[in-house]
Design an enzyme around this catalytic site. Structure first.
Site, PDB file in Angstrom:
ATOM      1  N   ASP A  31       0.854  -1.343   0.099  1.00 45.21           N
ATOM      2  CA  ASP A  31      -0.209   0.021  -0.055  1.00 45.21           C
ATOM      3  C   ASP A  31       0.631   1.375  -0.046  1.00 45.21           C
ATOM      4  O   ASP A  31       0.589   2.295  -0.737  1.00 45.21           O
ATOM      5  CB  ASP A  31      -0.811   0.035   1.242  1.00 45.21           C
ATOM      6  CG  ASP A  31      -1.964  -0.881   1.039  1.00 45.21           C
ATOM      7  OD1 ASP A  31      -2.326  -1.508   0.043  1.00 45.21           O
ATOM      8  OD2 ASP A  31      -2.607  -1.498   2.317  1.00 45.21           O
ATOM      9  N   PHE A  32       1.894   1.309   0.828  1.00 43.49           N
ATOM     10  CA  PHE A  32       2.862   2.452   0.764  1.00 43.49           C
ATOM     11  C   PHE A  32       3.570   2.664  -0.729  1.00 43.49           C
ATOM     12  O   PHE A  32       3.530   3.850  -1.023  1.00 43.49           O
ATOM     13  CB  PHE A  32       3.983   2.085   1.617  1.00 43.49           C
ATOM     14  CG  PHE A  32       4.944   3.132   1.774  1.00 43.49           C
ATOM     15  CD1 PHE A  32       4.785   4.119   2.651  1.00 43.49           C
ATOM     16  CD2 PHE A  32       6.128   3.054   1.289  1.00 43.49           C
ATOM     17  CE1 PHE A  32       5.540   5.310   2.616  1.00 43.49           C
ATOM     18  CE2 PHE A  32       7.272   4.144   1.276  1.00 43.49           C
ATOM     19  CZ  PHE A  32       6.898   5.247   2.119  1.00 43.49           C
ATOM     20  N   VAL A  33       4.104   1.572  -1.294  1.00 40.36           N
ATOM     21  CA  VAL A  33       4.339   1.966  -2.758  1.00 40.36           C
ATOM     22  C   VAL A  33       3.270   2.322  -3.793  1.00 40.36           C
ATOM     23  O   VAL A  33       3.451   3.314  -4.574  1.00 40.36           O
ATOM     24  CB  VAL A  33       4.965   0.719  -3.282  1.00 40.36           C
ATOM     25  CG1 VAL A  33       5.396   0.798  -4.515  1.00 40.36           C
ATOM     26  CG2 VAL A  33       6.338   0.392  -2.438  1.00 40.36           C
ATOM     27  N   LYS A 111     -26.111 -14.750  -7.541  1.00 36.52           N
ATOM     28  CA  LYS A 111     -26.882 -13.533  -7.517  1.00 36.52           C
ATOM     29  C   LYS A 111     -26.424 -12.385  -6.533  1.00 36.52           C
ATOM     30  O   LYS A 111     -26.560 -12.658  -5.430  1.00 36.52           O
ATOM     31  CB  LYS A 111     -28.313 -13.689  -7.535  1.00 36.52           C
ATOM     32  CG  LYS A 111     -29.414 -12.524  -7.932  1.00 36.52           C
ATOM     33  CD  LYS A 111     -30.498 -13.105  -7.999  1.00 36.52           C
ATOM     34  CE  LYS A 111     -31.602 -11.867  -8.206  1.00 36.52           C
ATOM     35  NZ  LYS A 111     -31.586 -10.820  -7.256  1.00 36.52           N
ATOM     36  N   LYS A 305     -34.081 -18.415  -5.537  1.00 35.18           N
ATOM     37  CA  LYS A 305     -33.945 -17.726  -4.196  1.00 35.18           C
ATOM     38  C   LYS A 305     -33.457 -18.613  -3.167  1.00 35.18           C
ATOM     39  O   LYS A 305     -34.430 -19.601  -2.919  1.00 35.18           O
ATOM     40  CB  LYS A 305     -35.103 -16.860  -4.006  1.00 35.18           C
ATOM     41  CG  LYS A 305     -35.621 -15.994  -5.078  1.00 35.18           C
ATOM     42  CD  LYS A 305     -34.499 -14.701  -5.474  1.00 35.18           C
ATOM     43  CE  LYS A 305     -34.873 -13.710  -4.340  1.00 35.18           C
ATOM     44  NZ  LYS A 305     -33.988 -12.625  -4.731  1.00 35.18           N
ATOM     45  N   CYS A 401     -47.414   5.243  30.532  1.00 37.88           N
ATOM     46  CA  CYS A 401     -48.256   5.738  31.492  1.00 37.88           C
ATOM     47  C   CYS A 401     -48.776   5.007  32.367  1.00 37.88           C
ATOM     48  O   CYS A 401     -49.555   5.815  33.168  1.00 37.88           O
ATOM     49  CB  CYS A 401     -48.994   6.686  30.671  1.00 37.88           C
ATOM     50  SG  CYS A 401     -50.423   5.973  29.873  1.00 37.88           S
ATOM     51  N   CYS A 416     -53.814   1.601  24.572  1.00 33.98           N
ATOM     52  CA  CYS A 416     -53.575   2.465  25.647  1.00 33.98           C
ATOM     53  C   CYS A 416     -54.612   3.565  25.234  1.00 33.98           C
ATOM     54  O   CYS A 416     -54.466   4.475  24.024  1.00 33.98           O
ATOM     55  CB  CYS A 416     -52.103   3.051  25.792  1.00 33.98           C
ATOM     56  SG  CYS A 416     -52.394   4.541  27.066  1.00 33.98           S
TER      57      CYS A 416
END
Length: 659
Positions: A31-33, A111, A305, A401, A416
């Site tokens: 990653d550095f390079v 999929k 599916k 309540c 309620c």
């Protein structure tokens, strides 16, 4: 080495590293390079703009900010596949094709659970990307798709080609993005698909680039112009430089097809991204026309599916929530478990009857799934693991309540009955401010809860008194001068909302947005509606005894009467007027509204059509003049195309309503 040569060399090295890392999973530099090469290239391209190239990997960094997305009409509609839900349906699918084309072979592909996209190239150079939209018209998301590192900006061959694929977000990236959002006190994405879809619709491509979306491609528009089979097409896409999911197979009989699906079901649990099924296609393109199409789907392909994922977990507690109409809903507090792409820690238990029928108890081990792959639900108790758990008992008092709960004869829910219940009030306030009701921007669920906890909001009229606490609001966490100003402006603007929105926003039991309009068409003021008699209300088409009872009960309540008088004094609209524009092109025309619109709800679009003299129908027929189609439009759009009825997208609708 001269500058131009160095720039070309850097582009080549970075493109090769991108391809090997993101497509082949074979990193060749650190990653550095990589970061060093990218920084050097950016500096050189900035210093020497004469060497700019639209295919440069620096174009993937983002930076373009759009005002809005442009519409894109697909050259070939992006339609759906028919679903296959079990092995019996798989056999029906297989046998039907074998009768037409004996001994045919099939490809099977995972999929991917993401967002469908079409990619357009001219002479091998990437030019445009668009969403599926309603299948006929999508949105241009070119700048955002450019940031996807696996997307080739230049192909290995100079072809004019349109490729289709799926944009997705990996599990790793999803967790990182949600962690960042949590640290910024933002709402978390529900699952990777939701995150990918939300990211693609960002107007700032720099934000998109940071979220590291990914891509798999799976077909070519006019594929038979390039290859003769689906398998060859997948190989061809890979040769061109496109990312292709490697887990595709070629099978030639039903047993092999069934085995492949079983293997995919095992494999998918180990993958770093979400899948939601298996795409099955006849391999040979030459058979497609022979096998044919239905009005909605090709017959040569289907999507198997997977069964909804289920997990066993523990019911740690059963708590009770108060809804805006006072309905008490029991909710299972679960030991957190990962199901279908997200962590589930609560599941609805619906009502007392549901719990007693399934005999669900605290400390039980239960089987949980997501109903429709969305809503967590307890489906059964693992009785073999039960010890001495006490049977469930429904609460007798409101958890908010302490008022006595009531259950009406013939209903499953407890209510309620306290009109001043704080629990009911919170949900009532959220509903009142919602987009479908008074549409008060910035006054969302979390803001309502905060203002309620801080005692600034207890009743609906309190919303319109918030301006008196302007200085105090600016000191609340997450607020500030600009946010408070935006909130107060939105509240003031909502005073001009039509009376039907206000009636819907009040949360009268059984009175939705459509019923509110129906009532006001017969009683066009709050005074007239409040005085309406039960026996007169039930004479109105679509207004039955339950609605009539709810309306008369609500308006006979003294507290509600005082509240409505207060809202009137605060400047809200108390009369209803329909301005039918008889000269507008919509006058006398019949519309069907389908799919999801960006800037309107279907109800809002229907309101506009009716106010311009049009009529809105629930079904498509030869008498339909226009179909207004949003995203994910289904059978209604298909039928409109069959009948040759004019299909209008949202952009056209916006233009037409101003004519």
């Amino acid at each position: 080495m001269d500058i131009q040569t160095r720039i070309k060399e850097l582009r080549k090295q970075i493109n090769e590293a991108n391809y090997l890392y993101h497509t082949k999973d074979q990193p060749i530099i650190s990653d550095f390079v990589y970061d060093g090469l990218m920084r050097e290239l950016i500096e050189l391209e900035t210093k020497y703009p004469e060497y700019d190239d639209e295919t440069s990997p620096t174009k993937k960094i983002g930076g373009v900010v759009l005002d809005a997305f442009k519409k894109h009409t697909h050259t070939v509609p992006m339609m759906s596949l028919s679903n296959i839900f079990n092995k019996e349906e798989l056999k029906v699918f297989y046998d039907r094709i074998q009768k037409v084309i004996p001994n045919t072979s099939f490809t099977t592909e995972l999929k991917i659970d993401g967002l469908a996209v079409t990619l357009i190239y001219e002479k091998g150079i990437f030019k445009k990307a668009a969403t599926r939209g309603n299948g006929v018209v999508g949105e241009d998301i070119t700048e955002n798709v450019k940031t996807i590192k696996t997307l080739p900006l230049q192909l290995s061959k100079p072809l004019d080609i349109e490729v289709r694929g799926e944009i997705y977000m990996s599990h790793k990236t999803f967790k990182e993005v949600n962690l960042e959002r949590a640290n910024s006190n933002l709402d978390l994405f529900v699952n990777p698909r939701n995150a990918a879809a939300g990211t693609v619709r960002q107007l700032d491509s720099k934000v998109v680039a940071k979220r590291r979306l990914d891509l798999f491609t799976y077909t070519v528009v006019g594929a038979s112009n390039f290859n003769s089979t689906q398998k060859e097409t997948l190989e061809f896409l890979s040769e061109l430089g496109f990312p292709v999911n490697p887990h595709y197979k070629l099978v030639d009989n039903l047993d092999a097809l069934s085995d492949a699906i079983d293997n995919y079901d095992i494999l998918r649990k180990t993958l770093p991204y979400d899948t939601d099924g298996v795409v099955i296609k006849v391999n040979q393109f030459e058979h497609y026309e022979t096998i044919g199409y239905t009005a909605k789907y090709p017959k040569y392909a289907g999507a198997y599916k997977f069964e909804a994922e289920k997990q066993i977990t523990k019911v740690e507690d059963i708590i009770f929530q108060v809804g805006r109409t006072g309905v008490i809903t029991p909710v299972a507090v679960l030991t957190p478990v990962f199901i279908s792409g997200s962590l589930v820690s609560r599941a609805t238990l619906h009502n007392e009857d549901y719990i007693l029928n399934k005999d669900i108890r605290i400390d039980d081990q239960v089987l949980v799934h997501k109903a429709g792959e969305i809503i967590p639900e307890v489906i059964e108790v693992v009785l073999g693991s039960r010890t001495n758990q006490a049977p469930f008992e429904m609460v007798k008092h409101c958890p908010a309540c302490e008022s006595n709960l009531v259950r009406k004869q013939g209903e499953a829910d407890y209510y309620c009955a306290n009109d001043n219940c704080p629990g009911k009030n919170v949900f009532g306030l959220i509903h009142f401010a919602s987009r479908a009701a008074m549409d008060i921007d910035t006054l969302g669920e979390k803001v309502v809860e905060l203002l309620h906890d801080q005692t600034y909001l207890q009743t609906i009229p309190d919303i319109y008194k918030l301006h008196t606490f302007k200085d105090q609001l600016e000191e609340l966490p997450g607020f500030g001068k600009k946010k408070v100003e935006k909130l107060l402006n939105a509240i003031e603007a909502s005073k001009m909302q039509t009376l039907d929105r206000l009636i819907f926003g009040l949360g009268i039991k059984n009175v939705g947005a459509k019923v509110a309009k129906t009532l006001l068409n017969h009683y066009p003021s709050i005074t007239l509606l409040a005085d309406a008699k039960y026996e007169d209300l039930i004479q109105i088409p679509d207004i039955g005894p339950e609605i009539a009872d709810s309306v008369t009960t609500y308006f006979s309540n003294e507290s509600n009467q005082h509240m409505l008088e207060e809202l009137k004094n605060l400047g809200l609209q108390m009369t209803y007027k329909i301005d039918v524009v008889t000269t507008h092109p919509f006058n006398g025309k019949t519309f069907v509204v389908t799919g999801t619109l960006d800037d309107f709800s279907r109800t809002e679009a229907s309101d506009i059509i009716e106010k311009l003299g049009g009529k809105v129908s629930g079904s498509v027929s030869k008498k339909t003049d226009y179909v207004l189609a949003g995203k994910e439009a289904g059978s209604k759009l298909t039928k409109a195309l069959e009948l040759g009825i004019e299909v209008m997208d949202e952009a056209t609708f916006k233009v037409k309503i101003n004519e």
